[in-house]
Design a protein around this motif. Structure first.
Motif, PDB file in Angstrom:
ATOM      1  N   CYS A   1      40.234  45.631  80.999  1.00  0.00           N
ATOM      2  CA  CYS A   1      39.312  46.714  80.662  1.00  0.00           C
ATOM      3  C   CYS A   1      38.117  46.166  79.899  1.00  0.00           C
ATOM      4  O   CYS A   1      36.984  46.607  80.107  1.00  0.00           O
ATOM      5  CB  CYS A   1      40.019  47.765  79.827  1.00  0.00           C
ATOM      6  SG  CYS A   1      41.278  48.670  80.738  1.00  0.00           S
TER       7      CYS A   1
ATOM      8  N   PHE B   1      42.763  46.366  76.711  1.00  0.00           N
ATOM      9  CA  PHE B   1      43.282  45.489  77.745  1.00  0.00           C
ATOM     10  C   PHE B   1      42.221  44.455  78.091  1.00  0.00           C
ATOM     11  O   PHE B   1      41.023  44.757  78.144  1.00  0.00           O
ATOM     12  CB  PHE B   1      43.616  46.278  79.015  1.00  0.00           C
ATOM     13  CG  PHE B   1      44.964  46.941  78.956  1.00  0.00           C
ATOM     14  CD1 PHE B   1      46.123  46.186  78.825  1.00  0.00           C
ATOM     15  CD2 PHE B   1      45.072  48.315  79.062  1.00  0.00           C
ATOM     16  CE1 PHE B   1      47.367  46.797  78.787  1.00  0.00           C
ATOM     17  CE2 PHE B   1      46.301  48.934  79.028  1.00  0.00           C
ATOM     18  CZ  PHE B   1      47.453  48.180  78.890  1.00  0.00           C
TER      19      PHE B   1
ATOM     20  N   PHE C   1      39.917  52.633  76.934  1.00  0.00           N
ATOM     21  CA  PHE C   1      39.295  52.753  78.255  1.00  0.00           C
ATOM     22  C   PHE C   1      40.202  53.489  79.222  1.00  0.00           C
ATOM     23  O   PHE C   1      39.788  54.419  79.904  1.00  0.00           O
ATOM     24  CB  PHE C   1      38.957  51.371  78.811  1.00  0.00           C
ATOM     25  CG  PHE C   1      37.833  50.694  78.085  1.00  0.00           C
ATOM     26  CD1 PHE C   1      36.550  51.205  78.143  1.00  0.00           C
ATOM     27  CD2 PHE C   1      38.067  49.549  77.346  1.00  0.00           C
ATOM     28  CE1 PHE C   1      35.509  50.583  77.468  1.00  0.00           C
ATOM     29  CE2 PHE C   1      37.036  48.917  76.664  1.00  0.00           C
ATOM     30  CZ  PHE C   1      35.758  49.444  76.737  1.00  0.00           C
TER      31      PHE C   1
ATOM     32  N   CYS D   1      44.819  51.524  74.774  1.00  0.00           N
ATOM     33  CA  CYS D   1      43.490  51.097  75.185  1.00  0.00           C
ATOM     34  C   CYS D   1      42.581  52.310  75.323  1.00  0.00           C
ATOM     35  O   CYS D   1      42.931  53.268  76.017  1.00  0.00           O
ATOM     36  CB  CYS D   1      43.585  50.354  76.508  1.00  0.00           C
ATOM     37  SG  CYS D   1      41.978  49.902  77.179  1.00  0.00           S
TER      38      CYS D   1
HETATM   39 ZN   LIG Z   1      42.493  49.849  79.379  1.00  0.00          ZN
END
Ligand SMILES: [Zn+2]
Ligand SMILES: [Zn+2]
Length: 73
Positions: free
Chosen positions: A37, A34, A16, A14
């Motif tokens: 996220c 995610f 983020f 991910c």
């Molecule tokens: Zn994430």
């Protein structure tokens, strides 16, 4: 082990939180995040608790229509 590469053989991470997925949410542009996220990202874009009709992929800026599950709760 001299260097650390992003995007290793462990699979996608991910962008983020740089965590690895067990249940990624994939956008139509094939980038994955995610769910939590992505919801945080969407909530940062939302004003006045409105429903976001379109989001840009934070990686490639492709415009995407989020599903109802993507909306922050
Ligand atoms: Zn994430
Ligand atoms: Zn993308």
């Amino acid at each position: 082990m001299a260097s650390v590469q992003i995007g290793s053989d462990d699979g996608p991470a991910c962008p983020f939180c740089v965590g690895h997925f067990n249940a990624p949410r994939q956008l139509p542009c094939a980038h994955s995040f995610f769910q939590s996220c992505l919801q945080s990202y969407i909530s940062s874009k939302v004003e006045n608790n409105s429903i976001l009709k379109q989001i840009e992929c934070p990686l490639c800026k492709q415009v995407t229509t989020p599903t109802r599950n993507d909306q922050p709760t």
